[in-house]
Design an enzyme around this catalytic site. Structure first.
Site, PDB file in Angstrom:
ATOM      1  N   ASP A  80     -41.279 -14.390  50.402  1.00  0.00           N
ATOM      2  CA  ASP A  80     -40.534 -14.612  49.365  1.00  0.00           C
ATOM      3  C   ASP A  80     -39.264 -15.086  49.999  1.00  0.00           C
ATOM      4  O   ASP A  80     -38.433 -14.271  50.257  1.00  0.00           O
ATOM      5  CB  ASP A  80     -40.475 -13.460  48.245  1.00  0.00           C
ATOM      6  CG  ASP A  80     -39.696 -13.689  47.329  1.00  0.00           C
ATOM      7  OD1 ASP A  80     -38.855 -14.971  46.978  1.00  0.00           O
ATOM      8  OD2 ASP A  80     -39.195 -12.707  46.724  1.00  0.00           O
TER       9      ASP A  80
ATOM     10  N   ASP B  31     -36.705 -20.733  46.247  1.00  0.00           N
ATOM     11  CA  ASP B  31     -37.306 -19.618  45.881  1.00  0.00           C
ATOM     12  C   ASP B  31     -38.933 -19.300  45.918  1.00  0.00           C
ATOM     13  O   ASP B  31     -39.468 -20.022  44.906  1.00  0.00           O
ATOM     14  CB  ASP B  31     -36.943 -18.828  44.578  1.00  0.00           C
ATOM     15  CG  ASP B  31     -37.364 -17.434  44.232  1.00  0.00           C
ATOM     16  OD1 ASP B  31     -37.895 -16.657  45.259  1.00  0.00           O
ATOM     17  OD2 ASP B  31     -37.310 -17.061  43.337  1.00  0.00           O
TER      18      ASP B  31
END
Ligand SMILES: *[C@@H]1O[C@H](CO)[C@@H](O)[C@H](O)[C@H]1NC(C)=O
Ligand SMILES: *[C@@H]1O[C@H](CO)[C@@H](O)[C@H](O)[C@H]1NC(C)=O
Ligand SMILES: *[C@@H]1O[C@H](CO)[C@@H](O)[C@H](O)[C@H]1NC(C)=O
Ligand SMILES: *[C@@H]1O[C@H](CO)[C@@H](O)[C@H](O)[C@H]1NC(C)=O
Ligand SMILES: *[C@@H]1O[C@H](CO)[C@@H](O)[C@H](O)[C@H]1NC(C)=O
Length: 453
Positions: A286, A88
């Site tokens: 992201d 992430d």
């Protein structure tokens, strides 16, 4: 699959005061000199059918879409316990042990159990920091206890000592542990009051800089995804890497994130190219988000181009047959354009052969590029030089090399272009060549450990 935690910063929910305690208690890490300099980890790519939800701020179950989770395997403790965590770039912390009993579907439960759990009592190198915190993601929340233990990376001799991370006490709507690859305390103690994994790789001598690169690979591949810590894989892109400065904090936040300037977004349909209005905007890259969150005016333009329908929750529903159109979305950055054919930008809905979901969701606040974009790009994230480098994704084998301590230059990819993307190639003398990288494959062993929370 959750959406990004980027919105977290907009909520007052981060328990930062609790974290400062952890800093005081964290034991110093021992420097090490014997790392090979980089590590490439192939991802484990799990096909799952989580519930897709559109809005970061509204917890509404929507369509079951088939998405891919991008997991890497870690071996935590002594002896090592295998756990898999989702990478992430939208968050900074590592945590493990989601409560599999709280997930929404059987598939998610099975994946959660397969990813493995860490039991501190079985590790001789575990330390309890006696400090707790919680992280609220765009979707999902974890309450965690901070611990330190050794973290080994698979297929390497790298065994990081005394890494601080979270062991979940309770989770909501999260079926995977998370490896946050955003900024740790080196870049900004306000981003995080302790050294995260990216920091520790440098502190313990494994990588020469806080830099790593990501190739997720396209939706059809069973493998090919790779995370190279401290290095690059030129076999995963074509053309030259274009370097973009990481912009300062946005949205009134005071912490760094991987913000870059999108110069424009538009479409090419049957050879006719259009640029959408007001598409010059800062975006966060992201990997923890399935979709791209874009301003609604841009989503409206995409809806018009694809003849889509937006349902009451903001899902953008399209006919799956648009995959056959001669059409692409063009994400233009300074020096490189990532063109994504529509076939790569839609997600299937299980049980439906005709209706699909477009890889975007309207957002009035956080604008981010998630996996629906990232699969078509090769991206280097470099915290030490505050730059993101990007080129069109391709796959022509493994050609890994270290990044070293200097900035990544306009390195040329080994692959031939598969599209008409045009990039300029200046050779500015990159710092490649020294030791200092780690490749984490996103492929892994399966371990069956039942959640015991
Ligand atoms: C999603 O899948 C779950 C379990 O497979 C099912 O119970 C639910 O009804 C599905 N939801 C939709 C909107 O299809
Ligand atoms: C970051 O935190 C670690 C402890 O996790 C500490 O050793 C280090 O000095 C800190 N670095 C900075 C720049 O604050
Ligand atoms: C790229 O194209 C050239 C010329 O067509 C060919 O010789 C070469 O093998 C190709 N390289 C790869 C990696 O496909
Ligand atoms: C790439 O750009 C150069 C110079 O701007 C131009 O001459 C060339 O035709 C372009 N190539 C393609 C494939 O568009
Ligand atoms: C480790 O290497 C073996 C042999 O190359 C490979 O099969 C396995 O997938 C690798 N494991 C990980 C986690 O990368």
């Amino acid at each position: 699959m959750r959406s990004s935690d980027v919105t977290t910063a907009l909520l007052p929910a981060l328990a930062l005061p609790a974290l400062s305690l952890a800093v005081a208690l964290a034991p110093p890490s021992e420097p090490r000199q014997d790392g090979p300099g980089f590590l490439a980890l192939p991802f484990t790519r799990t096909l799952n059918t989580p519930r897709l939800r559109s809005r970061q701020d509204v917890d509404v179950p929507l369509y079951n879409v088939t998405t891919i989770s991008y997991l890497v395997e870690l071996s935590i403790g002594t002896p090592g316990q295998t756990v898999r965590v989702a990478i992430d770039t939208g968050s900074s912390e590592l945590w493990v042990n989601p409560n599999c009993k709280t997930v929404n579907t059987n598939d998610e439960y099975q994946d959660c159990v397969t990813d493995g759990q860490y039991n501190p009592d079985d590790s001789s190198t575990f330390h309890d920091l006696e400090s707790r915190s919680s992280i609220t993601y765009g979707i999902g929340k974890v309450e965690l206890a901070y611990v330190t233990d050794n973290v080994a990376l698979p297929n390497s001799t790298i065994d990081l000592k005394n890494i601080q991370f979270g062991a979940a006490i309770a989770t909501q709507d999260l079926s995977e542990g998370i490896l946050g690859l955003s900024f740790g305390n080196h870049s900004n103690p306000r981003a995080l009051p302790y050294a995260n994994l990216v920091d520790q790789l440098v502190m313990q001598g494994v990588t020469k800089s806080r830099a790593f690169s990501v190739a997720l690979g396209n939706q059809d591949l069973d493998d090919g995804g790779v995370l190279v810590l401290g290095g690059l894989d030129t076999g995963k892109f074509s053309g030259a890497l274009a370097t973009l400065p990481v912009l300062g904090p946005q949205l009134g936040e005071n912490i760094p994130r991987y913000w870059v300037q999108l110069e424009s977004l538009g479409s090419t349909i049957n050879g006719k190219t259009t640029t959408y209005s007001n598409s010059k905007i800062p975006v966060v890259i992201d990997t923890g988000s399935t979709l791209c969150n874009l301003p609604s005016s841009i989503v409206q333009d995409m809806v018009r181009d694809t003849n889509a329908q937006v349902d009451s929750q903001g899902d953008v529903l399209v006919q799956c047959s648009i995959a056959n159109n001669n059409a692409a979305f063009n994400f233009a950055f300074s020096g490189v354009t990532i063109s994504i054919p529509w076939s790569e930008f839609i997600l299937p809905i299980p049980g439906s052969t005709t209706q699909c979901v477009l890889g975007v969701s309207p957002s009035s606040s956080v604008v981010l590029l998630g996996d629906s974009f990232i699969r078509s790009a090769y991206i280097v994230f470099d915290q030490d030089h505050m730059q993101v480098s990007m080129a069109p994704w391709a796959d022509c084998g493994e050609h890994q090399q270290a990044i070293g301590s200097g900035p990544v230059g306009n390195v040329q990819g080994a692959c031939n272009s598969s599209s008409s993307t045009n990039t300029t190639n200046h050779n500015s003398g990159s710092s490649l060549g020294g030791p200092g990288w780690v490749m984490l494959s996103l492929l892994g062993m399966i371990s069956f450990v039942f959640a015991s929370l």
